[in-house]
Write a protein that holds these residues in place. Structure first.
Motif, mmCIF file in Angstrom:
data_model
loop_
_atom_site.group_PDB
_atom_site.id
_atom_site.type_symbol
_atom_site.label_atom_id
_atom_site.label_comp_id
_atom_site.label_asym_id
_atom_site.label_seq_id
_atom_site.Cartn_x
_atom_site.Cartn_y
_atom_site.Cartn_z
ATOM 1 N N TYR A 244 -57.426 16.482 66.768
ATOM 2 C CA TYR A 244 -56.315 16.527 65.827
ATOM 3 C C TYR A 244 -56.852 16.867 64.441
ATOM 4 N N GLU A 245 -56.327 17.923 63.862
ATOM 5 C CA GLU A 245 -56.730 18.348 62.517
ATOM 6 C C GLU A 245 -55.495 18.757 61.734
ATOM 7 N N SER A 246 -55.367 18.198 60.530
ATOM 8 C CA SER A 246 -54.177 18.443 59.705
ATOM 9 C C SER A 246 -54.511 19.352 58.536
ATOM 10 N N GLN A 247 -53.593 20.273 58.247
ATOM 11 C CA GLN A 247 -53.688 21.111 57.057
ATOM 12 C C GLN A 247 -52.762 20.518 56.008
ATOM 13 N N LEU A 248 -53.345 19.911 54.990
ATOM 14 C CA LEU A 248 -52.569 19.200 53.986
ATOM 15 C C LEU A 248 -52.268 20.102 52.799
ATOM 16 N N GLY A 249 -51.068 19.925 52.228
ATOM 17 C CA GLY A 249 -50.657 20.680 51.050
ATOM 18 C C GLY A 249 -49.727 19.840 50.188
ATOM 19 N N PHE A 250 -49.560 20.236 48.932
ATOM 20 C CA PHE A 250 -48.662 19.529 48.024
ATOM 21 C C PHE A 250 -47.209 19.801 48.404
ATOM 22 N N ARG A 251 -46.350 18.798 48.221
ATOM 23 C CA ARG A 251 -44.927 18.973 48.489
ATOM 24 C C ARG A 251 -44.202 19.650 47.334
ATOM 25 N N VAL A 252 -44.899 19.756 46.202
ATOM 26 C CA VAL A 252 -44.341 20.447 45.033
ATOM 27 C C VAL A 252 -45.351 21.480 44.559
ATOM 28 N N GLY A 253 -44.871 22.475 43.837
ATOM 29 C CA GLY A 253 -45.772 23.482 43.297
ATOM 30 C C GLY A 253 -46.322 23.068 41.951
ATOM 31 N N GLY A 254 -47.438 23.669 41.565
ATOM 32 C CA GLY A 254 -48.014 23.361 40.266
ATOM 33 C C GLY A 254 -49.457 23.815 40.175
ATOM 34 N N LYS A 255 -50.087 23.433 39.084
ATOM 35 C CA LYS A 255 -51.471 23.807 38.811
ATOM 36 C C LYS A 255 -52.394 22.645 39.155
ATOM 37 N N ILE A 256 -53.422 22.932 39.956
ATOM 38 C CA ILE A 256 -54.382 21.896 40.341
ATOM 39 C C ILE A 256 -55.285 21.587 39.158
ATOM 40 N N ILE A 257 -55.377 20.305 38.818
ATOM 41 C CA ILE A 257 -56.228 19.911 37.687
ATOM 42 C C ILE A 257 -57.455 19.115 38.140
ATOM 43 N N ALA A 258 -57.483 18.667 39.396
ATOM 44 C CA ALA A 258 -58.629 17.879 39.856
ATOM 45 C C ALA A 258 -58.761 17.989 41.370
ATOM 46 N N ARG A 259 -60.010 18.110 41.817
ATOM 47 C CA ARG A 259 -60.322 18.055 43.250
ATOM 48 C C ARG A 259 -61.313 16.930 43.443
ATOM 49 N N GLN A 260 -60.972 15.954 44.268
ATOM 50 C CA GLN A 260 -61.759 14.739 44.393
ATOM 51 C C GLN A 260 -62.366 14.556 45.783
ATOM 52 N N ALA A 261 -62.554 15.667 46.509
ATOM 53 C CA ALA A 261 -63.193 15.608 47.829
ATOM 54 C C ALA A 261 -63.906 16.924 48.090
ATOM 55 N N ASP A 262 -64.967 16.856 48.864
ATOM 56 C CA ASP A 262 -65.729 18.029 49.256
ATOM 57 C C ASP A 262 -65.708 18.154 50.779
ATOM 58 N N VAL A 263 -66.112 19.334 51.263
ATOM 59 C CA VAL A 263 -66.213 19.516 52.705
ATOM 60 C C VAL A 263 -67.260 18.552 53.261
ATOM 61 N N GLY A 264 -66.882 17.811 54.298
ATOM 62 C CA GLY A 264 -67.771 16.819 54.875
ATOM 63 C C GLY A 264 -67.539 15.413 54.370
ATOM 64 N N THR A 265 -66.673 15.259 53.360
ATOM 65 C CA THR A 265 -66.388 13.923 52.829
ATOM 66 C C THR A 265 -65.594 13.101 53.843
ATOM 67 N N VAL A 266 -66.064 11.908 54.114
ATOM 68 C CA VAL A 266 -65.333 10.985 54.991
ATOM 69 C C VAL A 266 -64.279 10.277 54.139
ATOM 70 N N VAL A 267 -63.026 10.383 54.529
ATOM 71 C CA VAL A 267 -61.929 9.847 53.731
ATOM 72 C C VAL A 267 -61.165 8.792 54.518
ATOM 73 N N LYS A 268 -60.505 7.915 53.780
ATOM 74 C CA LYS A 268 -59.656 6.881 54.346
ATOM 75 C C LYS A 268 -58.187 7.233 54.094
ATOM 76 N N ARG A 269 -57.329 6.635 54.861
ATOM 77 C CA ARG A 269 -55.898 6.837 54.696
ATOM 78 C C ARG A 269 -55.490 6.392 53.293
ATOM 79 N N GLY A 270 -54.782 7.271 52.561
ATOM 80 C CA GLY A 270 -54.342 6.971 51.206
ATOM 81 C C GLY A 270 -55.316 7.399 50.128
ATOM 82 N N GLN A 271 -56.493 7.899 50.501
ATOM 83 C CA GLN A 271 -57.467 8.326 49.492
ATOM 84 C C GLN A 271 -57.018 9.620 48.842
ATOM 85 N N VAL A 272 -57.177 9.704 47.509
ATOM 86 C CA VAL A 272 -56.742 10.869 46.751
ATOM 87 C C VAL A 272 -57.697 12.032 46.990
#
Length: 377
Positions: free
Chosen positions: A47-75
């Motif tokens: 199972y692999e999800s492609q996540l996207g914003f529900r609204v449009g806009g300009k990205i001001i911060a990226r807080q994860a990299d490829v390979g980062t292990v994330v938890k549910r609710g993590q930004v």
């Protein structure tokens, strides 16, 4: 003249030496063997999800990299919230105005009800005040719902992971303007994994029914993982023209990581008249394959059909029988009726055994089974 006659009498006729080729042979024996079809692939999350914003806009911060292990609710990413915050303030003001109008209409209705009880106003006037209050109440409810919706929109400026997993791809960076719904981060869910391999179209139906699938990792070829065919793609890949087969593997399999190179071996039984010979015994003749059979010190060409492959051996069918001697080396130097001499003591062809461990090769290597099929079919 006498000298010439003397020389002619002394000379002898030179006989041409017979051409006898040395060859290696093996003695055939039918075997109900395992047909092994092996293909390289990669470990992927089921199972692999492609996540996207529900609204449009300009990205001001990226807080994860490829390979980062994330938890549910993590930004994972954030959008510029200024426009959304202004819209939220507008919704708050609209609700405040609607609240005041509703309270005023409610107070008027109460006063006119008291006047009506004293018969100072008509029923029609009271009805109009009641209608005004209901309209003000509806406006209040509308403003309240709009505020809740706008609060959600403001919250959508923050993209959070909805599962525990690992980031597998990032397709947007800070400063980029994205539309609502555009995939920006791929997150693979922890847990179930599978191996995905591409197979040629002429083997899809056979492998679909295979009940014995063994998976080995290139990093640990000694570890054997039992798998099961979970899904077969109904259409071919437009680039490779192969069909993807997804093989489910147990969650308990140790040292299996996403992206690892793996080899999937599909085993099935051949018919009783299948015979295993080395790949070097096959000879390509026009549009079919053939082998050389040694009989009475000479070779005879016999057409055969390839029905399977196992490592460096192939399984063939044809007008062959147990006990016959087949040439396994030097097949391209022979011709029908060629006299031969055998270099080795004939060896019997043994039934196919277990799947041999694949030798480590580069991840972009050509599958052994595909290479053999293309050479002998």
């Amino acid at each position: 003249m006498c000298s010439l006659l003397l020389l002619a009498a002394c000379s002898k006729k030179v006989e041409k030496a017979e051409d006898i080729r040395p060859v290696r042979v093996m003695v055939l024996s039918p075997a109900n063997a395992d047909v092994i079809s092996e293909f390289p692939g990669a470990v992927q999350a089921r199972y692999e999800s492609q996540l996207g914003f529900r609204v449009g806009g300009k990205i001001i911060a990226r807080q994860a990299d490829v390979g980062t292990v994330v938890k549910r609710g993590q930004v994972l990413m954030r959008l510029d919230p200024k426009d959304l915050q202004l819209a939220q303030a507008q919704a708050v003001a609209a609700l405040s105005s609607a609240t005041s109008s509703r309270d005023m209409a409610k107070a008027d209705l109460k006063r006119y009800q008291e006047l009506r009880d004293k018969n100072f106003v008509s029923q029609a006037v009271l009805d109009s005040k009641d209608t005004a209050f209901k309209a003000a109440q509806a406006t209040y409810d509308q403003a309240q719902a709009a505020l809740k919706g706008q609060l959600n929109q403001t919250a959508y400026a923050t993209l959070e992971s909805d599962v525990d997993g690992v980031v597998t791809a990032i397709s947007a960076e800070a400063g980029q303007v994205v539309a609502a719904g555009t995939p920006v981060v791929n997150v693979a869910r922890q847990g179930a994994k599978e191996v995905v391999v591409g197979v040629p179209e002429n083997q899809v139906d056979k492998l679909r029914r295979s009940g014995d699938v063994q998976v080995r990792l290139w990093a640990d070829p000694k570890q054997v993982i039992r798998g099961a065919v979970r899904e077969v793609s109904p259409i071919a890949d437009p680039v490779t023209r192969t069909y993807a087969i997804k093989i489910a593997i147990p969650d308990s399999a140790p040292n299996v990581k996403l992206g690892m190179t793996a080899y999937a071996a599909f085993a099935s039984k051949t018919s009783d008249d299948a015979i295993k010979v080395p790949l070097t015994a096959l000879l390509r003749v026009q549009d079919h394959s053939a082998v050389w059979v040694v009989e009475h010190g000479a070779v005879r060409q016999v057409p055969v059909r390839v029905v399977g492959q196992q490592g460096n051996d192939v399984l063939i069918q044809g007008a062959l029988g147990g006990g016959q001697q087949v040439v396994t080396a030097g097949v391209n130097q022979l011709k029908p009726g060629q006299k031969v001499t055998i270099l080795n003591a004939p060896e019997s062809s043994a039934p196919a055994g277990n799947i041999a461990a694949p030798s480590p090769v580069a991840s972009n290597a050509v599958p052994t089974s595909s290479a053999a099929s293309g050479a002998v079919q």
